[in-house]
Scaffold this active site. Structure first.
Site, PDB file in Angstrom:
ATOM      1  CD  GLU A  12      39.182  10.005 -34.263  1.00 36.49           C
ATOM      2  OE1 GLU A  12      39.168  11.135 -33.744  1.00 36.49           O
ATOM      3  OE2 GLU A  12      38.269   9.164 -34.122  1.00 36.49           O
TER       4      GLU A  12
ATOM      5  CD  GLU B 102      34.770  11.519 -35.875  1.00 33.73           C
ATOM      6  OE1 GLU B 102      33.761  11.068 -35.323  1.00 33.73           O
ATOM      7  OE2 GLU B 102      35.736  10.806 -36.235  1.00 33.73           O
TER       8      GLU B 102
HETATM    9  C1  IDC Z   1      35.772   7.144 -28.472  1.00 30.57           C
HETATM   10  C2  IDC Z   1      36.718   6.531 -27.472  1.00 30.57           C
HETATM   11  C3  IDC Z   1      35.942   5.995 -26.300  1.00 30.57           C
HETATM   12  C4  IDC Z   1      35.052   7.101 -25.757  1.00 30.57           C
HETATM   13  C5  IDC Z   1      34.167   7.665 -26.871  1.00 30.57           C
HETATM   14  C6  IDC Z   1      33.292   8.825 -26.417  1.00 30.57           C
HETATM   15  O1  IDC Z   1      37.503   5.554 -28.100  1.00 30.57           O
HETATM   16  O2  IDC Z   1      36.807   5.517 -25.295  1.00 30.57           O
HETATM   17  O3  IDC Z   1      34.230   6.562 -24.745  1.00 30.57           O
HETATM   18  O4  IDC Z   1      34.990   8.142 -27.908  1.00 30.57           O
HETATM   19  O5  IDC Z   1      34.048   9.926 -26.131  1.00 30.57           O
HETATM   20  C7  IDC Z   1      35.393   8.826 -33.247  1.00 30.57           C
HETATM   21  C8  IDC Z   1      35.679   9.947 -32.325  1.00 30.57           C
HETATM   22  C9  IDC Z   1      36.394   9.472 -31.094  1.00 30.57           C
HETATM   23  C10 IDC Z   1      35.875   8.122 -30.642  1.00 30.57           C
HETATM   24  C11 IDC Z   1      36.207   7.108 -31.731  1.00 30.57           C
HETATM   25  C12 IDC Z   1      35.805   5.663 -31.386  1.00 30.57           C
HETATM   26  O6  IDC Z   1      36.397  10.995 -32.927  1.00 30.57           O
HETATM   27  O7  IDC Z   1      36.195  10.446 -30.072  1.00 30.57           O
HETATM   28  O8  IDC Z   1      36.552   7.762 -29.477  1.00 30.57           O
HETATM   29  N1  IDC Z   1      35.582   7.531 -32.957  1.00 30.57           N
HETATM   30  O9  IDC Z   1      34.418   5.577 -31.186  1.00 30.57           O
HETATM   31  N2  IDC Z   1      34.886   8.911 -34.460  1.00 30.57           N
HETATM   32  C13 IDC Z   1      34.698   7.676 -34.945  1.00 30.57           C
HETATM   33  C14 IDC Z   1      35.138   6.766 -34.007  1.00 30.57           C
END
Ligand code: IDC
Length: 461
Positions: A379, A287
């Protein structure tokens, strides 16, 4: 099975051989070609073409050849700009392989169709000079009558991008539906044999996305260790007939160029190691955020050639601006990509959404963009963009219906027992071995399992 192509019978070939025998009077380019049909099915085939420059260095080249049967057509090629006029095919070198020193090779390929027979092309010539070469015939017993059932990889084989779709070995669009891991640095315990058996057998998942964070205690802390873990999961997915999306999970910092050198090192390694598999898809930047599309494109155009050099035929997914929202979350839209696409073939663009946060405006962008760009939802979550909160069933259903209708593949965040609404399993599930019993799924997990486990009906001809 190799047989020598009858390429030496023309006067032009003598020029090629003369070039081999001694310094040419002028910059004539001798060349050799290996043409290999890697798979063939009813009406279609995939071929690799390795061209080696035996003459003086060239800074630009065109490979020409002739299709012997009127029904043979190049449908889509890679690692060159392909065109066909009647039976004459040309492939022009592209940025990353345009310069060929003496003895250097370029690996190209294409998916073709045929109506009558499918003899090997003839009269290969590099910059007008005939090449020597060999041809490898299609495997004996081509899969003209494939099994209607089988694992996703057994049915679909090596995937490629065709138009705006992901296509299977029969050159027909397919939608892959599956799950993403959570960060493998934190949730490795969720990807043992029992969990992956459940994913393949109960969920009937087509794919496993392997989220390898680069920061946050991920790859940067132990490159060799994480590369090994990713490869091991690729093998586990392959053993169960699932595709593996290798996700270079950049997130913070948002500029993928911060990790450019790491990306080149990582992808050179995993692409070489997995080049012969047909279940691997590379996702080069999860992302991008806080960064222009031009910077993302620049990153992609440096990483993709590294992958292609080792694994020429695999599909690559490119992240987009604004957390892979095609720019929407940064106030832009898909036109920045449509107007300035990545200079590479056989690629798709990532679109990510979280159903409770991203609704109609994002859905209309995807509906519009899907007509112009190959999209893959590598995702998404059923909850808010934090990864937590309540499942938004109405928005999740609207999204999944739209993706089904557009045949856009997806991976849901996450196949894990993280203590957050997006996780498919209740906390503590991964401490045990039961991934199928009653009570292990969260609301999000139950919704996704019900969507993913329905029959795929992949086209087989
Ligand atoms: C989130 C995880 C969370 C973690 C965070 C930071 O769910 O447990 O603490 O990342 O690493 C994304 C990202 C993905 C995120 C997810 C939800 O690709 O890494 O995971 N998210 O926030 N993009 C939009 C949402």
């Amino acid at each position: 099975m190799k047989r020598l192509l009858a390429l030496l019978a023309t006067g032009a070939s003598v020029v090629g051989l003369t070039a081999l025998a001694g310094p040419p009077a002028q910059a004539a380019a001798g060349c050799s070609v290996e043409y290999t049909v890697t798979s063939q099915w009813s009406g279609g085939f995939q071929a690799g073409v390795k061209v080696t420059n035996l003459g003086d260095p060239v800074s630009g080249w065109t490979l020409g050849f002739t299709m012997p049967d009127a029904g043979q057509k190049v449908v889509q090629g890679w690692n060159a700009t392909w065109s066909q006029s009647g039976s004459a095919v040309t492939a022009d070198g592209v940025d990353w392989n345009r310069t060929l020193s003496t003895g250097a090779s370029a690996d190209l390929g294409f998916v073709g169709s045929f109506t009558g027979s499918n003899p090997a092309p003839a009269s290969f010539a590099l910059n007008g000079v005939t090449c020597t070469g060999s041809v490898t015939d299609p495997p004996t017993d081509p899969p003209t009558d494939p099994p209607a059932t089988g694992t996703p990889v057994a049915v679909n084989g090596q995937l490629h991008v065709c138009g705006v779709h992901l296509c299977n070995q029969y050159d027909r669009p397919v939608q892959l539906r599956g799950m993403s891991t959570h960060g493998i640095q934190w949730f490795g315990q969720c990807y043992g044999d029992e969990a992956l058996d459940a994913l393949a057998d109960d969920w009937k998942s087509d794919l496993l996305r392997i989220a390898m964070y680069v920061q946050e205690d991920g790859y940067e802390t132990d490159p060799a260790g994480f590369t090994g873990r990713v490869n091991a999961l690729v093998d586990e997915a392959e053993a169960r007939g699932m595709y593996a999306v290798i996700d270079f999970h950049t997130l913070t910092p948002g500029d993928p160029n911060y990790n450019l050198d790491r990306a080149k090192t990582f992808f050179a390694s995993v692409a070489a190691r997995n080049a012969d598999k047909n279940n691997v898809i590379y996702e080069i930047a999860n992302e991008p955020n806080g960064v222009s599309w031009a910077a993302v494109k620049n990153y992609a155009e440096q990483v993709i050639p590294v992958i292609r050099a080792a694994d020429p035929d695999a599909v690559v997914i490119v992240g987009t601006r604004g957390w892979s929202s095609l720019g929407v979350s940064d106030g832009s839209n898909e036109s920045e990509v449509v107007d300035n696409p990545v200079n590479a073939t056989n690629i798709m663009y990532a679109f990510h959404f979280y159903a409770a946060s991203h609704k109609d405006a994002y859905r209309s962008t995807v509906s519009r963009a899907a007509a112009k760009l190959p999209l893959f939802v590598s995702e998404f979550g059923t909850v808010s963009a934090t990864g937590g909160g309540a499942v938004d069933r109405a928005s999740s259903t609207a999204w999944l219906d739209l993706l089904d209708q557009l045949k856009i593949g997806y991976a849901n965040w996450t196949y894990s027992d993280a203590d957050e609404g997006s996780a498919a399993f209740r906390p503590g599930t991964c401490n045990g071995t039961d991934y199928s019993g009653s009570g292990v799924l969260t609301e999000s997990g139950a919704l996704l399992k019900s969507r993913i486990s329905t029959p795929d009906n992949f086209p087989t001809s």
